[in-house]
Design a protein around this motif. Sequence first.
Motif, PDB file in Angstrom:
ATOM      1  N   UNK A  51       0.816  -1.213   0.000  1.00  0.00           N
ATOM      2  CA  UNK A  51       0.000   0.000   0.000  1.00  0.00           C
ATOM      3  C   UNK A  51       0.853   1.268   0.000  1.00  0.00           C
ATOM      4  N   UNK A  52       1.971   1.245   0.731  1.00  0.00           N
ATOM      5  CA  UNK A  52       2.830   2.423   0.857  1.00  0.00           C
ATOM      6  C   UNK A  52       3.982   2.435  -0.143  1.00  0.00           C
ATOM      7  N   UNK A  53       4.089   1.431  -0.994  1.00  0.00           N
ATOM      8  CA  UNK A  53       5.180   1.286  -1.972  1.00  0.00           C
ATOM      9  C   UNK A  53       6.541   1.141  -1.300  1.00  0.00           C
ATOM     10  N   UNK A  54       6.579   0.392  -0.210  1.00  0.00           N
ATOM     11  CA  UNK A  54       7.834   0.067   0.472  1.00  0.00           C
ATOM     12  C   UNK A  54       8.218  -1.352   0.122  1.00  0.00           C
ATOM     13  N   UNK A  55       9.511  -1.660   0.186  1.00  0.00           N
ATOM     14  CA  UNK A  55      10.001  -3.006  -0.099  1.00  0.00           C
ATOM     15  C   UNK A  55      10.466  -3.653   1.189  1.00  0.00           C
ATOM     16  N   UNK A  56       9.861  -4.776   1.524  1.00  0.00           N
ATOM     17  CA  UNK A  56      10.319  -5.526   2.698  1.00  0.00           C
ATOM     18  C   UNK A  56      11.518  -6.350   2.271  1.00  0.00           C
ATOM     19  N   UNK A  57      12.665  -6.038   2.833  1.00  0.00           N
ATOM     20  CA  UNK A  57      13.898  -6.753   2.497  1.00  0.00           C
ATOM     21  C   UNK A  57      14.002  -8.048   3.283  1.00  0.00           C
ATOM     22  N   UNK A  58      13.597  -8.020   4.557  1.00  0.00           N
ATOM     23  CA  UNK A  58      13.616  -9.229   5.386  1.00  0.00           C
ATOM     24  C   UNK A  58      12.600  -9.066   6.505  1.00  0.00           C
ATOM     25  N   UNK A  59      11.947 -10.169   6.836  1.00  0.00           N
ATOM     26  CA  UNK A  59      11.000 -10.189   7.940  1.00  0.00           C
ATOM     27  C   UNK A  59      11.155 -11.521   8.648  1.00  0.00           C
ATOM     28  N   UNK A  60      11.654 -11.484   9.858  1.00  0.00           N
ATOM     29  CA  UNK A  60      11.849 -12.685  10.665  1.00  0.00           C
ATOM     30  C   UNK A  60      10.997 -12.563  11.913  1.00  0.00           C
ATOM     31  N   UNK A  61      10.148 -13.562  12.138  1.00  0.00           N
ATOM     32  CA  UNK A  61       9.255 -13.544  13.285  1.00  0.00           C
ATOM     33  C   UNK A  61       9.602 -14.712  14.197  1.00  0.00           C
ATOM     34  N   UNK A  76       9.850   9.650   3.547  1.00  0.00           N
ATOM     35  CA  UNK A  76       9.033   9.075   4.617  1.00  0.00           C
ATOM     36  C   UNK A  76       9.765   9.142   5.949  1.00  0.00           C
ATOM     37  N   UNK A  77       9.059   9.607   6.971  1.00  0.00           N
ATOM     38  CA  UNK A  77       9.636   9.669   8.309  1.00  0.00           C
ATOM     39  C   UNK A  77       9.572   8.284   8.947  1.00  0.00           C
ATOM     40  N   UNK A  78      10.590   7.953   9.713  1.00  0.00           N
ATOM     41  CA  UNK A  78      10.661   6.633  10.327  1.00  0.00           C
ATOM     42  C   UNK A  78       9.508   6.424  11.299  1.00  0.00           C
ATOM     43  N   UNK A  79       9.115   7.480  12.017  1.00  0.00           N
ATOM     44  CA  UNK A  79       8.004   7.317  12.953  1.00  0.00           C
ATOM     45  C   UNK A  79       6.696   6.984  12.225  1.00  0.00           C
ATOM     46  N   UNK A  80       6.523   7.459  11.012  1.00  0.00           N
ATOM     47  CA  UNK A  80       5.331   7.132  10.239  1.00  0.00           C
ATOM     48  C   UNK A  80       5.382   5.682   9.728  1.00  0.00           C
ATOM     49  N   UNK A  81       6.577   5.193   9.448  1.00  0.00           N
ATOM     50  CA  UNK A  81       6.742   3.806   9.035  1.00  0.00           C
ATOM     51  C   UNK A  81       6.369   2.882  10.192  1.00  0.00           C
ATOM     52  N   UNK A  82       6.889   3.191  11.375  1.00  0.00           N
ATOM     53  CA  UNK A  82       6.573   2.401  12.564  1.00  0.00           C
ATOM     54  C   UNK A  82       5.078   2.458  12.843  1.00  0.00           C
ATOM     55  N   UNK A  83       4.503   3.640  12.748  1.00  0.00           N
ATOM     56  CA  UNK A  83       3.069   3.811  13.001  1.00  0.00           C
ATOM     57  C   UNK A  83       2.235   2.980  12.031  1.00  0.00           C
ATOM     58  N   UNK A  84       2.624   2.951  10.771  1.00  0.00           N
ATOM     59  CA  UNK A  84       1.868   2.207   9.762  1.00  0.00           C
ATOM     60  C   UNK A  84       1.894   0.704  10.054  1.00  0.00           C
ATOM     61  N   UNK A  85       3.082   0.157  10.283  1.00  0.00           N
ATOM     62  CA  UNK A  85       3.195  -1.279  10.516  1.00  0.00           C
ATOM     63  C   UNK A  85       2.624  -1.684  11.872  1.00  0.00           C
ATOM     64  N   UNK A  86       3.055  -0.994  12.913  1.00  0.00           N
ATOM     65  CA  UNK A  86       2.662  -1.392  14.261  1.00  0.00           C
ATOM     66  C   UNK A  86       1.195  -1.099  14.532  1.00  0.00           C
ATOM     67  N   UNK A  87       0.716   0.029  14.064  1.00  0.00           N
ATOM     68  CA  UNK A  87      -0.676   0.394  14.297  1.00  0.00           C
ATOM     69  C   UNK A  87      -1.644  -0.567  13.652  1.00  0.00           C
ATOM     70  N   UNK A  88      -1.434  -0.845  12.380  1.00  0.00           N
ATOM     71  CA  UNK A  88      -2.352  -1.745  11.670  1.00  0.00           C
ATOM     72  C   UNK A  88      -2.265  -3.162  12.211  1.00  0.00           C
ATOM     73  N   UNK A  89      -1.044  -3.658  12.436  1.00  0.00           N
ATOM     74  CA  UNK A  89      -0.907  -5.036  12.909  1.00  0.00           C
ATOM     75  C   UNK A  89      -1.491  -5.206  14.310  1.00  0.00           C
ATOM     76  N   UNK A  90      -1.260  -4.260  15.198  1.00  0.00           N
ATOM     77  CA  UNK A  90      -1.804  -4.366  16.561  1.00  0.00           C
ATOM     78  C   UNK A  90      -3.325  -4.338  16.534  1.00  0.00           C
ATOM     79  N   UNK A  91      -3.883  -3.441  15.760  1.00  0.00           N
ATOM     80  CA  UNK A  91      -5.341  -3.320  15.681  1.00  0.00           C
ATOM     81  C   UNK A  91      -5.976  -4.604  15.150  1.00  0.00           C
ATOM     82  N   UNK A  92      -5.457  -5.099  14.024  1.00  0.00           N
ATOM     83  CA  UNK A  92      -6.053  -6.281  13.402  1.00  0.00           C
ATOM     84  C   UNK A  92      -5.817  -7.558  14.208  1.00  0.00           C
ATOM     85  N   UNK A  93      -4.623  -7.717  14.783  1.00  0.00           N
ATOM     86  CA  UNK A  93      -4.365  -8.920  15.557  1.00  0.00           C
ATOM     87  C   UNK A  93      -5.213  -8.970  16.823  1.00  0.00           C
TER      88      UNK A  93
END
Length: 98
Positions: A51-61, A76-93
């Motif tokens: 959605x944001x046109x970012x490339x995930x280089x690696x994701x390890x869970x 893009x500000x780093x705080x907005x990147x964190x907000x996008x990923x963490x906000x959406x994932x926390x809400x949906x999970x």
Amino acid sequence: MRKNSYEYRHYNHAVGLCIVHLVWIPKRRKPVLVDKVRDRLFEIFGEVAKEKSWNIRALEVAPDHLHLFVEIHPTDAINQVVKAFKGRSAYLLRKEFT
């Protein structure tokens, strides 16, 4: 996801490469990122990145934390990147897994 080459991105008036390493830890480091929660987390992060046109280089869970390497736009500000990923994932999970 893109291959692991570090190629500069060319924009209208700039050339750059911004890759951010983010780490999340659940509250009190509880091992909750397993099974269906883990799979859903991959889906959510993929949706946000697309959605944001970012490339995930690696994701390890791991069960008690996650590492995310994401290539973002230089504007893009780093705080907005964190907000996008963490906000959406926390809400949906929280909504899907009580």
